[in-house]
Design an enzyme around this catalytic site. Structure first.
Site, mmCIF file in Angstrom:
data_model
loop_
_atom_site.group_PDB
_atom_site.id
_atom_site.type_symbol
_atom_site.label_atom_id
_atom_site.label_comp_id
_atom_site.label_asym_id
_atom_site.label_seq_id
_atom_site.Cartn_x
_atom_site.Cartn_y
_atom_site.Cartn_z
ATOM 1 N N GLY A 140 -0.214 -13.939 -2.561
ATOM 2 C CA GLY A 140 0.169 -12.528 -2.436
ATOM 3 C C GLY A 140 1.672 -12.439 -2.253
ATOM 4 O O GLY A 140 2.403 -13.395 -2.526
ATOM 5 N N ALA A 195 3.525 -12.540 0.383
ATOM 6 C CA ALA A 195 4.088 -13.522 1.318
ATOM 7 C C ALA A 195 4.074 -14.925 0.721
ATOM 8 O O ALA A 195 5.091 -15.624 0.715
ATOM 9 C CB ALA A 195 3.293 -13.495 2.633
ATOM 10 N N GLU A 201 -2.221 7.876 -1.575
ATOM 11 C CA GLU A 201 -1.697 7.456 -2.888
ATOM 12 C C GLU A 201 -2.805 7.437 -3.936
ATOM 13 O O GLU A 201 -2.594 7.832 -5.086
ATOM 14 C CB GLU A 201 -1.036 6.074 -2.770
ATOM 15 C CG GLU A 201 0.295 6.124 -2.031
ATOM 16 C CD GLU A 201 1.137 4.857 -2.226
ATOM 17 O OE1 GLU A 201 0.568 3.756 -2.119
ATOM 18 O OE2 GLU A 201 2.332 4.978 -2.503
#
Lengths: 402, 402
Positions: free
Chosen positions: B13, B15, B171
């Site tokens: 991901g 990170a 969103e």
């Protein structure tokens, strides 16, 4: 002043809409009050539906607004569903009203033939309308989208059974075999995981078609990964797939039923003498004992006297019947010309196999591959030309011919 | 010859992949054997997933092959799923093997937080991966395709419940409200028939956000037909919809669960001391009492000392942690530089609302409408630039900025 006779046309499929079109072209709106009734405000090309069902063509290419091809100043269009014809009272019961007629044209089309096999209505999809094929397209795509979301993989999500390897079944399998690689790409799925199985009860695919053409079609489709189970009747459709007569079960979440059609049940329910929804019409296309009712398209049964068997109901015959029907209505109302006897003129039969492939007979000549595919597209475009001239061909035609 | 130390990074991901990227940019593949493990062979942008979920952006825009952004001559990439970390033995159990490490970087991301509400796992969808959002997109479309095929119309097919009006929920609702008119057109459905309902347990949408911005967002979304049920906890999700705490039932076939996330359960299951899957890491991002394990991204808990509460896990923080983590690994292995303390630098927070609309804070400045939307896209593109330079921005970026 004498009231104008009222012509009511039920259904805006090939037969109904072409009758309305021919009547206006012959100026019959001056002589009669013409009404066209249809469930939707659009006409669609039933013979193209295998393509949007597989997702290889957008459904909007197969349909057109009725008021874009029929002059609604000349024909009164009513969007409603037909429930029953009251023959004695010369009226039609609609879902939201009723209509009186002096002359009736029944062009109510077909329903899937299930042969009484249990589970078809409950668990199988049918290629019969714009609504139904959008659902098939999305159902297939939803199964692809679901596959990778479960830790345990469900192979039945990716197994597609097409019941019936007749004309529609083969055409759908052809499109689906072209679509599957795209879906595999879109949903990160190996092509090997996907099964397309064509099941046919008869001893051959495309029964009645030339053997050499059938072999060409089967080889081509097998090369695209289609499996055939010929001579294999289906005993039952369940929520898990199909049970075959030989005891085998094919697990599948998607069964598409294409074993042929019967006439619209409204015809029988309204008291016309019919076999599987089809009325054996007189030579002038009127229902026996009904001087005021024409029955055309998939609800009409026409015998091929050369072999003493019915012609299969096709768009080609429906369109030709519309010409005869419009002519005969003109004669009955104006006294001009004479009653025509309907005689189908079979110009050819071409089945598309997806992509640039097809097989068929044009006259007595066998055609294959891309030339057959081009012929098929020209047949499709010719209908659009008859209905709406070159503008309609340009808007809805198959223009990528070569 | 001394064996090179082995760095194993779990998860690609924000990170994990940025840590791998930073390590190679610092030349650390010369000093250590770097291995990156991920379930898929692609990296995806979690913060964009609400768009492909609604169908307003193709999912391929949100993902990229790992070997297209990480040099696999420098980093050993293993496509596999992590099952457990054996801390004592310094090894990782994968689904198809195991790996030993000298230094471990845990970037295993998050799971939906259900707060123990029954039925969420069974009946609700989550916006969490490419697989899951493709399923949501297709599920929604399938419901539209199904609607007109039944004689009795099922309003629950066209009722979409979004549980949680936090960042992701809002969103997603924004995108969905932009997508619905297209779906109505595609499936011949009146816009009036479709309901989008945003349900939030807290006394406000976007809890923690500036009030004026929240009002702007709600007014905009309501103008697109979104209904809000604020201050309305959900008691249960069923196969028919949601039961609210006040006793009301909303019938819906589509419940999308966006009430926040918790850390990956593997972290707790491997024996790290965690709260809701998140480990309160040391200032250098190592797990307490583990000199060889860094925990970053959604599995790391960082306290905002100004308010004595945890920072919400965001991509912004994950990316910044990757920089610190890579620096600290370099120090530990080479002795060069020094250990950094992680301190998030919150540059701004912008929520997209679909189309050219967004709201947010950039520094302490409020932004609205198309300028906020442009800022949002620049933030998204900046990440691509950090990861893959201008070529990646051109390939996967949001270039329709104005």
């Amino acid at each position: 002043m004498k009231r104008k006779p009222r012509i009511v046309i039920l259904g805006a499929g090939y037969a109904g809409i072409m009758t309305a079109s021919r009547l206006t072209k012959a100026g019959m709106h001056q002589e009669a009050e013409i009404t066209l009734v249809n469930k939707h405000n659009y006409h669609y090309q039933t013979t193209w539906l295998h393509e949007p069902a597989a997702g290889t063509l957008h459904h909007d290419k197969t349909r057109m607004k009725i008021d874009s091809v029929i002059d609604t100043n000349k024909v009164n269009f009513i969007k409603d569903a037909v429930k029953e014809v009251k023959r004695e009272e010369k009226k039609v019961i609609l879902e939201n009203g009723e209509l009186e007629y002096d002359y009736l044209v029944v062009g109510l089309g077909s329903e899937p033939e299930t042969f009484g096999i249990p589970g078809v209505h409950e668990h199988a999809f049918a290629i019969r309308s714009v609504n139904s094929v959008r659902l098939i397209r999305e159902h297939i795509e939803y199964k692809f989208a679901s596959y990778n979301n479960d830790d345990v993989k469900h192979d039945e999500y990716l197994t597609f059974v097409v019941a019936g390897a007749g004309f529609t079944g083969i055409e759908f399998v052809g499109e689906l075999s072209e679509r599957v690689p795209e879906l595999c790409e879109e949903y990160d799925i190996d092509r090997e995981k996907v099964k397309i199985i064509s099941v046919e009860a008869a001893p051959t695919a495309l029964p009645g078609f030339d053997e050499e053409l059938v072999e060409y079609a089967m080889n081509l489709l097998e090369s695209r990964g289609v499996e055939f189970k010929i001579n294999t009747p289906i005993k039952e459709v369940t929520e898990n797939g199909v049970l075959l007569a030989d005891g085998e079960e094919i697990k599948s979440h998607t069964v598409v039923w294409t074993t042929g059609v019967r006439g619209n049940a409204i015809v029988e329910d309204s008291g016309f003498e019919a076999m599987r929804g089809r009325v054996k019409v007189e030579k002038d296309l009127r229902a026996p004992h009904h001087d005021d009712v024409f029955i055309i398209g998939d609800c009409a049964l026409i015998i091929n006297e050369e072999i003493n068997r019915p012609y299969p109901p096709t768009a080609q015959i429906a369109i030709q019947q519309a010409y005869t029907c419009a002519n005969n209505l003109k004669h009955l109302i104006t006294g001009k010309g004479e009653m025509d006897e309907f005689k189908p003129e079979i110009k050819g039969t071409v089945a598309s196999l997806g992509g640039k492939e097809a097989i068929g007979l044009v006259g007595s000549r066998k055609v294959y591959g891309s030339s057959a595919s081009a012929v098929k597209k020209m047949i499709d475009n010719r209908y659009l030309f008859l209905l709406g001239g070159m503008p309609l061909v340009l808007k809805k035609g198959k223009l990528n011919i070569l």
